[in-house]
Design a protein around this motif. Structure first.
Motif, PDB file in Angstrom:
ATOM      1  N   ALA A  13       0.895  -1.211  -0.008  1.00 29.06           N
ATOM      2  CA  ALA A  13       0.031   0.091  -0.173  1.00 29.06           C
ATOM      3  C   ALA A  13       0.944   1.261   0.019  1.00 29.06           C
ATOM      4  N   ALA A  14       2.028   1.108   0.752  1.00 25.31           N
ATOM      5  CA  ALA A  14       2.959   2.411   0.985  1.00 25.31           C
ATOM      6  C   ALA A  14       3.577   2.632  -0.203  1.00 25.31           C
ATOM      7  N   ALA A  15       3.882   1.480  -1.384  1.00 22.96           N
ATOM      8  CA  ALA A  15       4.731   1.805  -2.364  1.00 22.96           C
ATOM      9  C   ALA A  15       4.007   2.474  -3.540  1.00 22.96           C
ATOM     10  N   THR A  16       2.614   2.552  -3.512  1.00 22.19           N
ATOM     11  CA  THR A  16       2.134   3.495  -4.359  1.00 22.19           C
ATOM     12  C   THR A  16       2.812   4.931  -4.315  1.00 22.19           C
ATOM     13  N   LEU A  79      14.816  22.867   1.903  1.00 26.62           N
ATOM     14  CA  LEU A  79      14.439  21.931   0.836  1.00 26.62           C
ATOM     15  C   LEU A  79      14.461  20.506   1.452  1.00 26.62           C
ATOM     16  N   ARG A  80      15.768  19.935   1.850  1.00 29.92           N
ATOM     17  CA  ARG A  80      15.740  18.751   2.559  1.00 29.92           C
ATOM     18  C   ARG A  80      14.808  18.410   3.477  1.00 29.92           C
ATOM     19  N   GLY A  81      14.413  19.618   4.295  1.00 31.15           N
ATOM     20  CA  GLY A  81      13.348  19.199   5.346  1.00 31.15           C
ATOM     21  C   GLY A  81      12.252  18.809   4.599  1.00 31.15           C
ATOM     22  N   ALA A  82      11.635  19.556   3.611  1.00 25.85           N
ATOM     23  CA  ALA A  82      10.371  19.355   3.003  1.00 25.85           C
ATOM     24  C   ALA A  82      10.578  18.094   2.421  1.00 25.85           C
ATOM     25  N   VAL A  83      11.732  17.630   1.675  1.00 25.83           N
ATOM     26  CA  VAL A  83      11.745  15.988   1.036  1.00 25.83           C
ATOM     27  C   VAL A  83      11.357  15.115   2.310  1.00 25.83           C
ATOM     28  N   VAL A  84      12.268  15.192   3.248  1.00 21.93           N
ATOM     29  CA  VAL A  84      12.000  14.480   4.248  1.00 21.93           C
ATOM     30  C   VAL A  84      10.383  14.151   4.690  1.00 21.93           C
ATOM     31  N   ARG A  90       4.466   9.539   3.856  1.00 19.03           N
ATOM     32  CA  ARG A  90       4.243   8.253   2.951  1.00 19.03           C
ATOM     33  C   ARG A  90       4.451   7.041   3.911  1.00 19.03           C
ATOM     34  N   VAL A  91       5.232   7.237   5.007  1.00 18.56           N
ATOM     35  CA  VAL A  91       5.394   6.255   5.873  1.00 18.56           C
ATOM     36  C   VAL A  91       4.310   6.411   6.816  1.00 18.56           C
ATOM     37  N   SER A  92       3.634   7.431   7.088  1.00 19.06           N
ATOM     38  CA  SER A  92       2.343   7.657   7.886  1.00 19.06           C
ATOM     39  C   SER A  92       1.122   7.027   7.438  1.00 19.06           C
ATOM     40  N   ALA A  93       0.940   7.271   6.017  1.00 21.45           N
ATOM     41  CA  ALA A  93      -0.301   6.902   5.507  1.00 21.45           C
ATOM     42  C   ALA A  93      -0.769   5.637   5.832  1.00 21.45           C
ATOM     43  N   PRO A  94      -0.149   4.659   5.155  1.00 19.47           N
ATOM     44  CA  PRO A  94      -0.504   3.444   5.431  1.00 19.47           C
ATOM     45  C   PRO A  94      -1.040   2.997   6.933  1.00 19.47           C
TER      46      PRO A  94
END
Lengths: 226, 226
Positions: A13-16, A79-84, A90-94
């Motif tokens: 699920a998380a890989a989408t 920028l780096r913060g926003a990427v992380v 995406r970790v949190s979603a599933p």
DNA sequence: GAAATGACAGATATTGAAATCTGTCATTTG
DNA sequence: CAAATGACAGATTTCAATATCTGTCATTTC
């Protein structure tokens, strides 16, 4: 996208993924948006690693000057913060899905969802360490230099846990308690299974057994004592 | 019972110290023993820190040539390892006392001893971070480069926990279980309170409360479920 | 002759000069 | 005129020369 070794099925699920912009216009010709920068920045970060990626690299990959990147992000750190942050989301979603699943038949017991949630968190983090070492390194170094986004992420996860605990209390499965406090305790008690700092021990084949023992103990405690 | 920043009284036992050799002979004239080297090495390590201490410094503090140190320790790493081991043994000693206290009236319940043991471990580690930052750094960097002595230390601590758990099972206070497996789980579940990697969060004033919640949950689990 | 020494070779760390990077801003572009 | 550019100053990183340290061993000391 990047799926490799053998991720547990529930990870899928998380890989989408991304591509929110692919169909927009021509391709590189569309206007420069923050979102587009984040996509490319993540790609570059993944390719070169957090230590070797600089703003000029990201700008080059976007086909713009690095000055243009600064129009959207105040600093390299931002920028780096926003990427992380994107990556953490995406970790949190599933996990949010599991926490929210409180349907009568669907969700089964809160104890079971608690097991599932924690095991999922463990599996996701472990997966990241194995297949996305560069992003993982970025994640770690980001934590070190600015805990802000990360403590927000943790608060988010603890809120999810609190939902599960509260459900358990409501249904009578768990003994009455302060869900937020208990959620914090559960997060702390399982941190050696999801905190990147403990990643070294995740290669131990007995780790899953140990996690199960911890969870059984905690859930039993939630059901019976206080 | 809310005692916070001030070091818990039970730490004092661990603070008693060295001097095992002071009365021996004249002073520096006694023969060079491994123990004497370790004493001085720890002192020097504490003064200069792990990064700035070298074998020549230790030898100079002992009043001998560095070649003589190599007669007793095969390498700088071995010396550092032995110093850390000594230091870890001193961490372990007061805990062993708690684990062994199974007298009828003295020990009270195993649950209580478990609380005491974990809180003691937390307090000791926290104390070290605050008042012995140099030794603590040595400890950390040592962990990174050679986990051997440390995993022995952990095994030691888990064995102590297993003793407490076994006592609880014997007395009927805890539900029957595999003491070793459960001890491992307890150690993992409380690791964010004693693992140096989590030291950053130990300044949170709510840390004690959180530890209490975790322990209550775990002990309740031991008493009731599995 | 057992214990200690200190000169030594190879490994590691320090240093500072040169190269690169970040973040700004006056200027250009569409 | 909003968006993008690229030259620039100051901060940071790299790299190679230099200095220090580790570990050995032939020699000295007691």
């Amino acid at each position: 996208m990047t799926s490799s070794s053998t991720p547990p099925a529930f990870l899928m699920a998380a890989a989408t993924a991304p591509d929110a912009e692919a169909g927009a216009g021509g391709s590189g010709t569309s206007v420069l948006t923050a979102e587009r920068i984040l996509e490319v920045a993540e790609e570059v970060l993944r390719r070169f690693g957090p230590d070797k990626t600089n703003v000029v690299d990201v700008a080059r990959a976007l086909g713009v000057s690095h000055g243009s990147v600064y129009r959207h992000f105040a600093s390299k750190a931002a920028l780096r913060g926003a990427v992380v942050e994107r990556w953490l989301a995406r970790v949190s979603a599933p996990l949010a899905e599991i926490a929210a699943a409180k349907g009568p038949a669907a969700g089964k017991g809160a104890g079971e969802r608690l097991h599932l949630w924690v095991r999922m968190l463990h599996a996701i983090k472990r997966q990241k360490v194995l297949v996305e070492p560069e992003m993982f390194k970025a994640h770690k170094s980001f934590i070190l230099e600015s805990g802000v986004a990360v403590s927000e992420h943790v608060a988010h996860l603890e809120a999810q846990l609190a939902t599960i605990v509260a459900d358990g209390v409501t249904s009578g499965e768990f003994r009455p308690c302060d869900p937020a406090g208990v959620a914090g305790a559960l997060f702390a008690a399982t941190s050696s299974f999801h905190n990147p700092a403990s990643a070294a021990s995740w290669s131990d084949p007995e780790i899953e057994t140990r996690l199960k023992t911890v969870l059984d103990l905690l859930v039993a405690g939630l059901k019976a004592g206080a």
